[in-house]
Design a protein around this motif. Structure first.
Motif, PDB file in Angstrom:
ATOM      1  N   GLU A  18     179.571  98.749  31.160  1.00 24.51           N
ATOM      2  CA  GLU A  18     181.026  98.624  31.053  1.00 24.51           C
ATOM      3  C   GLU A  18     181.492  98.869  29.614  1.00 24.51           C
ATOM      4  O   GLU A  18     182.492  99.534  29.372  1.00 24.51           O
ATOM      5  N   VAL A  19     180.740  98.340  28.640  1.00 23.26           N
ATOM      6  CA  VAL A  19     181.093  98.550  27.231  1.00 23.26           C
ATOM      7  C   VAL A  19     180.949 100.021  26.856  1.00 23.26           C
ATOM      8  O   VAL A  19     181.807 100.584  26.175  1.00 23.26           O
ATOM      9  N   ILE A  20     179.885 100.662  27.303  1.00 22.85           N
ATOM     10  CA  ILE A  20     179.671 102.088  27.007  1.00 22.85           C
ATOM     11  C   ILE A  20     180.803 102.915  27.610  1.00 22.85           C
ATOM     12  O   ILE A  20     181.378 103.775  26.929  1.00 22.85           O
ATOM     13  N   ASN A  21     181.131 102.662  28.874  1.00 21.64           N
ATOM     14  CA  ASN A  21     182.204 103.415  29.524  1.00 21.64           C
ATOM     15  C   ASN A  21     183.540 103.192  28.819  1.00 21.64           C
ATOM     16  O   ASN A  21     184.298 104.145  28.589  1.00 21.64           O
ATOM     17  N   SER A  22     183.819 101.955  28.470  1.00 21.62           N
ATOM     18  CA  SER A  22     185.064 101.627  27.778  1.00 21.62           C
ATOM     19  C   SER A  22     185.128 102.303  26.413  1.00 21.62           C
ATOM     20  O   SER A  22     186.161 102.843  26.012  1.00 21.62           O
ATOM     21  N   PHE A  23     184.018 102.279  25.684  1.00 23.07           N
ATOM     22  CA  PHE A  23     183.954 102.922  24.372  1.00 23.07           C
ATOM     23  C   PHE A  23     184.253 104.412  24.491  1.00 23.07           C
ATOM     24  O   PHE A  23     185.050 104.960  23.726  1.00 23.07           O
ATOM     25  N   PHE A  24     183.626 105.077  25.451  1.00 27.48           N
ATOM     26  CA  PHE A  24     183.862 106.510  25.637  1.00 27.48           C
ATOM     27  C   PHE A  24     185.309 106.782  26.013  1.00 27.48           C
ATOM     28  O   PHE A  24     185.912 107.741  25.549  1.00 27.48           O
ATOM     29  N   SER A  25     185.877 105.925  26.828  1.00 27.45           N
ATOM     30  CA  SER A  25     187.266 106.098  27.232  1.00 27.45           C
ATOM     31  C   SER A  25     188.213 105.848  26.064  1.00 27.45           C
ATOM     32  O   SER A  25     189.124 106.629  25.799  1.00 27.45           O
ATOM     33  N   ASP A  26     187.994 104.757  25.332  1.00 21.11           N
ATOM     34  CA  ASP A  26     188.876 104.381  24.219  1.00 21.11           C
ATOM     35  C   ASP A  26     188.844 105.385  23.069  1.00 21.11           C
ATOM     36  O   ASP A  26     189.844 105.572  22.384  1.00 21.11           O
ATOM     37  N   THR A  27     187.709 106.004  22.842  1.00 23.37           N
ATOM     38  CA  THR A  27     187.594 106.956  21.733  1.00 23.37           C
ATOM     39  C   THR A  27     188.006 108.366  22.127  1.00 23.37           C
ATOM     40  O   THR A  27     188.072 109.251  21.281  1.00 23.37           O
ATOM     41  N   GLN A  33     186.441 116.975  27.670  1.00 27.44           N
ATOM     42  CA  GLN A  33     185.368 117.645  26.942  1.00 27.44           C
ATOM     43  C   GLN A  33     184.117 117.816  27.793  1.00 27.44           C
ATOM     44  O   GLN A  33     183.106 118.312  27.314  1.00 27.44           O
ATOM     45  N   GLY A  34     184.197 117.385  29.037  1.00 29.00           N
ATOM     46  CA  GLY A  34     183.037 117.510  29.915  1.00 29.00           C
ATOM     47  C   GLY A  34     181.874 116.620  29.498  1.00 29.00           C
ATOM     48  O   GLY A  34     180.741 116.872  29.858  1.00 29.00           O
ATOM     49  N   VAL A  35     182.175 115.568  28.713  1.00 33.42           N
ATOM     50  CA  VAL A  35     181.146 114.653  28.252  1.00 33.42           C
ATOM     51  C   VAL A  35     181.251 113.362  29.054  1.00 33.42           C
ATOM     52  O   VAL A  35     182.319 112.786  29.164  1.00 33.42           O
ATOM     53  N   SER A  36     180.144 112.958  29.623  1.00 28.31           N
ATOM     54  CA  SER A  36     180.159 111.693  30.348  1.00 28.31           C
ATOM     55  C   SER A  36     179.368 110.658  29.550  1.00 28.31           C
ATOM     56  O   SER A  36     178.449 111.015  28.811  1.00 28.31           O
ATOM     57  N   PRO A  37     179.724 109.398  29.676  1.00 28.23           N
ATOM     58  CA  PRO A  37     179.007 108.358  28.929  1.00 28.23           C
ATOM     59  C   PRO A  37     177.553 108.283  29.381  1.00 28.23           C
ATOM     60  O   PRO A  37     177.247 108.523  30.542  1.00 28.23           O
ATOM     61  N   PRO A  38     176.667 107.942  28.451  1.00 28.61           N
ATOM     62  CA  PRO A  38     175.269 107.762  28.852  1.00 28.61           C
ATOM     63  C   PRO A  38     175.137 106.516  29.715  1.00 28.61           C
ATOM     64  O   PRO A  38     175.975 105.622  29.650  1.00 28.61           O
ATOM     65  N   ASP A  39     174.087 106.483  30.517  1.00 24.94           N
ATOM     66  CA  ASP A  39     173.862 105.247  31.256  1.00 24.94           C
ATOM     67  C   ASP A  39     173.197 104.241  30.323  1.00 24.94           C
ATOM     68  O   ASP A  39     172.735 104.579  29.236  1.00 24.94           O
ATOM     69  N   LYS A  40     173.171 102.987  30.734  1.00 26.77           N
ATOM     70  CA  LYS A  40     172.676 101.943  29.839  1.00 26.77           C
ATOM     71  C   LYS A  40     171.201 102.131  29.484  1.00 26.77           C
ATOM     72  O   LYS A  40     170.790 101.793  28.374  1.00 26.77           O
ATOM     73  N   ALA A  41     170.425 102.695  30.373  1.00 24.71           N
ATOM     74  CA  ALA A  41     169.006 102.934  30.071  1.00 24.71           C
ATOM     75  C   ALA A  41     168.867 103.959  28.936  1.00 24.71           C
ATOM     76  O   ALA A  41     168.036 103.783  28.029  1.00 24.71           O
TER      77      ALA A  41
END
Length: 77
Positions: A18-27, A33-41
């Protein structure tokens, strides 16, 4: 570094994904840009590759910047 600091800040705790997804969205990294957030692993694997000295130096710089920003905010009030 912003993501790591976000994980240790006070307040409500969220899961890594959730933090990774939020960070990618907020920034804006996730928009147009066709960039998706990495998964937690993937985040865990990448984080483990960072030398401790780099993380310590980045954290020190983040603290220094926070002190400057807090000082500037106090000066304007």
């Amino acid at each position: 570094m912003a993501l790591l600091v976000n994980m240790v800040r006070p307040g409500k705790r969220f899961g890594y994904q959730e933090v990774i997804n939020s960070f990618f969205s907020d920034t804006g990294l996730a928009h147009g840009q066709g960039v998706s957030p990495p998964d937690k692993a993937a985040f865990f694997r990448a984080r483990k590759k960072l030398p401790l000295e780099i993380v310590s130096e980045l954290f020190e710089k983040a603290v220094d910047q926070a002190v400057v920003m807090a000082s500037n905010a106090a000066d304007t009030t």
